[in-house]
Motif scaffolding. Structure first.
Motif, PDB file in Angstrom:
ATOM      1  N   VAL A  64       0.864  -1.175   0.000  1.00  0.00           N
ATOM      2  CA  VAL A  64       0.000   0.000   0.000  1.00  0.00           C
ATOM      3  C   VAL A  64       0.903   1.228   0.000  1.00  0.00           C
ATOM      4  N   GLU A  65       0.425   2.339  -0.538  1.00  0.00           N
ATOM      5  CA  GLU A  65       1.150   3.606  -0.458  1.00  0.00           C
ATOM      6  C   GLU A  65       0.293   4.564   0.364  1.00  0.00           C
ATOM      7  N   VAL A  66       0.749   4.823   1.579  1.00  0.00           N
ATOM      8  CA  VAL A  66      -0.027   5.623   2.527  1.00  0.00           C
ATOM      9  C   VAL A  66       0.275   7.106   2.330  1.00  0.00           C
ATOM     10  N   SER A  67      -0.802   7.893   2.215  1.00  0.00           N
ATOM     11  CA  SER A  67      -0.676   9.340   2.023  1.00  0.00           C
ATOM     12  C   SER A  67      -0.566  10.048   3.367  1.00  0.00           C
ATOM     13  N   SER A  68       0.384  10.967   3.455  1.00  0.00           N
ATOM     14  CA  SER A  68       0.534  11.762   4.670  1.00  0.00           C
ATOM     15  C   SER A  68       1.006  13.150   4.270  1.00  0.00           C
ATOM     16  N   VAL A  69       1.074  14.043   5.236  1.00  0.00           N
ATOM     17  CA  VAL A  69       1.564  15.405   4.990  1.00  0.00           C
ATOM     18  C   VAL A  69       2.625  15.739   6.023  1.00  0.00           C
ATOM     19  N   GLY A  70       3.774  16.195   5.532  1.00  0.00           N
ATOM     20  CA  GLY A  70       4.850  16.636   6.399  1.00  0.00           C
ATOM     21  C   GLY A  70       5.458  17.920   5.883  1.00  0.00           C
ATOM     22  N   ARG A  71       5.588  18.892   6.738  1.00  0.00           N
ATOM     23  CA  ARG A  71       6.159  20.195   6.351  1.00  0.00           C
ATOM     24  C   ARG A  71       5.448  20.798   5.140  1.00  0.00           C
ATOM     25  N   GLY A  72       4.121  20.631   5.108  1.00  0.00           N
ATOM     26  CA  GLY A  72       3.327  21.302   4.089  1.00  0.00           C
ATOM     27  C   GLY A  72       3.257  20.618   2.740  1.00  0.00           C
ATOM     28  N   GLN A  73       3.771  19.407   2.622  1.00  0.00           N
ATOM     29  CA  GLN A  73       3.690  18.731   1.336  1.00  0.00           C
ATOM     30  C   GLN A  73       3.328  17.261   1.498  1.00  0.00           C
ATOM     31  N   ASP A  74       2.869  16.666   0.395  1.00  0.00           N
ATOM     32  CA  ASP A  74       2.539  15.241   0.398  1.00  0.00           C
ATOM     33  C   ASP A  74       3.798  14.418   0.629  1.00  0.00           C
ATOM     34  N   ILE A  75       3.719  13.500   1.569  1.00  0.00           N
ATOM     35  CA  ILE A  75       4.787  12.530   1.801  1.00  0.00           C
ATOM     36  C   ILE A  75       4.145  11.147   1.745  1.00  0.00           C
ATOM     37  N   HIS A  76       4.697  10.278   0.924  1.00  0.00           N
ATOM     38  CA  HIS A  76       4.117   8.939   0.757  1.00  0.00           C
ATOM     39  C   HIS A  76       5.026   7.887   1.390  1.00  0.00           C
ATOM     40  N   VAL A  77       4.402   6.987   2.132  1.00  0.00           N
ATOM     41  CA  VAL A  77       5.129   5.899   2.780  1.00  0.00           C
ATOM     42  C   VAL A  77       4.587   4.574   2.255  1.00  0.00           C
ATOM     43  N   LEU A  78       5.475   3.766   1.700  1.00  0.00           N
ATOM     44  CA  LEU A  78       5.110   2.462   1.180  1.00  0.00           C
ATOM     45  C   LEU A  78       5.097   1.437   2.298  1.00  0.00           C
ATOM     46  N   GLY A  79       4.069   0.603   2.302  1.00  0.00           N
ATOM     47  CA  GLY A  79       3.997  -0.487   3.272  1.00  0.00           C
ATOM     48  C   GLY A  79       4.019  -1.818   2.553  1.00  0.00           C
ATOM     49  N   TYR A  80       4.875  -2.740   2.997  1.00  0.00           N
ATOM     50  CA  TYR A  80       5.007  -4.053   2.353  1.00  0.00           C
ATOM     51  C   TYR A  80       4.626  -5.169   3.314  1.00  0.00           C
ATOM     52  N   TYR A  81       4.095  -6.252   2.728  1.00  0.00           N
ATOM     53  CA  TYR A  81       3.631  -7.411   3.503  1.00  0.00           C
ATOM     54  C   TYR A  81       2.636  -6.975   4.570  1.00  0.00           C
ATOM     55  N   ILE A  82       1.712  -6.121   4.132  1.00  0.00           N
ATOM     56  CA  ILE A  82       0.702  -5.589   5.054  1.00  0.00           C
ATOM     57  C   ILE A  82      -0.471  -6.585   5.157  1.00  0.00           C
ATOM     58  N   PRO A  83      -1.239  -6.517   6.259  1.00  0.00           N
ATOM     59  CA  PRO A  83      -2.363  -7.443   6.454  1.00  0.00           C
ATOM     60  C   PRO A  83      -3.589  -6.982   5.669  1.00  0.00           C
ATOM     61  N   TYR A  84      -3.574  -7.229   4.373  1.00  0.00           N
ATOM     62  CA  TYR A  84      -4.586  -6.662   3.482  1.00  0.00           C
ATOM     63  C   TYR A  84      -5.995  -7.193   3.755  1.00  0.00           C
ATOM     64  N   GLU A  85      -6.115  -8.326   4.455  1.00  0.00           N
ATOM     65  CA  GLU A  85      -7.438  -8.876   4.750  1.00  0.00           C
ATOM     66  C   GLU A  85      -7.954  -8.462   6.134  1.00  0.00           C
ATOM     67  N   ASP A  86      -7.150  -7.738   6.885  1.00  0.00           N
ATOM     68  CA  ASP A  86      -7.519  -7.352   8.248  1.00  0.00           C
ATOM     69  C   ASP A  86      -8.500  -6.177   8.221  1.00  0.00           C
ATOM     70  N   SER A  87      -9.664  -6.346   8.833  1.00  0.00           N
ATOM     71  CA  SER A  87     -10.718  -5.327   8.753  1.00  0.00           C
ATOM     72  C   SER A  87     -10.326  -4.028   9.448  1.00  0.00           C
ATOM     73  N   SER A  88      -9.598  -4.100  10.556  1.00  0.00           N
ATOM     74  CA  SER A  88      -9.215  -2.875  11.258  1.00  0.00           C
ATOM     75  C   SER A  88      -8.214  -2.070  10.438  1.00  0.00           C
TER      76      SER A  88
END
Length: 280
Positions: A64-88
């Motif tokens: 997944v590529e998680v969207s965030s904001v740091g110092r006024g701009q878009d910062i993207h953090v990639l997540g690998y081997y994430i629990p894609y079936e987890d409802s929470s």
């Protein structure tokens, strides 16, 4: 050293133009061994990609590529081997997509203030479904169709990119919160395309916070930047990843780069897998 993994690709689940299975087929054609599906704030494309990977003999890494904001701009953090079936975990991503929807509304309002006859409805007709996972490339496509700009690059340079005429950035989670979200779920957090941020101090700050890796090989990182990021990764024992950031095609051109042209070594995949295994 084998460079046979593209660890950054997008599908129709977010702002790509290809079905997830098509990404896997392209990976097979490119001679890759592994492929990550890293759509923006959604895991909807992963099951289809996993099925195609099993059929074609390609390891599909749930990402997944998680969207965030740091110092006024878009910062993207990639997540690998994430629990894609987890409802929470999925529920957390829903909130991020809602913020994306809010940004789209603000961005289109600014474009309208500039006299451009663009509407939210016409942009959102470009994507099926109700998950509100529309991104700036969809808005850029509408600007092209309206004749306001000629290319995707021109749309971002004039209107949609950082510092451009219609750029907006509503409050989002911080990059640190994005890292923690991924790691707490058992995934591996890697900073995406650091060269785009033009803020080495922020990159260093996120490394100190606890990043697991840094995307060294990306089409938007210059060769000089790659040297710097390799050095920082070695100094801090970070995983050095790479990916094309493939979004499919805009016209006849791949956006950002063709799948398989920017890759990571097998060793990077092994390290990502090992880190995730320790967090399960």
């Amino acid at each position: 050293m084998n460079q046979r993994a593209d660890l950054h690709t997008h599908t129709k689940a977010s702002d790509g133009t290809c079905d997830p299975a098509e990404n896997v087929r392209l990976a097979k054609e490119a001679g890759l061994q592994a492929l990550a599906i890293t759509d923006h704030d959604t895991v909807a494309g992963i099951p289809e990609a996993l099925a195609a990977g099993k059929e074609l003999g390609i390891e599909v890494i749930p990402g997944v590529e998680v969207s965030s904001v740091g110092r006024g701009q878009d910062i993207h953090v990639l997540g690998y081997y994430i629990p894609y079936e987890d409802s929470s975990f999925q529920e957390r991503l829903v909130g991020l997509r809602e913020t994306r929807h809010e940004r789209n509304q603000l961005l289109i309002a600014k474009l309208q203030e500039l006299g451009i006859p663009i509407t939210l409805e016409n942009v959102y007709r470009r994507k099926q479904g109700t998950d509100k996972n529309i991104g700036r490339p969809h808005i850029a496509e509408e600007l092209i169709e309206l004749g306001i700009v000629a290319t995707m690059e021109e749309a971002f340079e004039k209107f949609l990119g950082k510092g451009a005429a219609a750029y907006v950035n509503p409050p989002r989670i911080t990059p640190q919160e994005a890292i923690r979200l991924i790691q707490d779920a058992g995934g591996v957090a890697v900073l995406a395309h650091p060269g785009l941020y033009d803020d080495d101090e922020l990159v260093q700050e996120l490394i100190a916070f606890g990043l697991d890796g840094i995307e060294v090989n990306h089409p938007d990182n210059t060769e000089e930047q790659r040297k710097v990021y390799r050095s920082w990764a070695q100094e801090n024992d970070l995983v050095m990843t790479g990916g094309s950031d493939f979004h499919g095609w805009r016209g006849e051109e791949p956006f950002h780069a063709m799948l398989g042209l920017h890759t990571a070594p097998d060793e990077a995949v092994e390290r990502l897998r090992a880190i995730a295994a320790k967090r399960k």
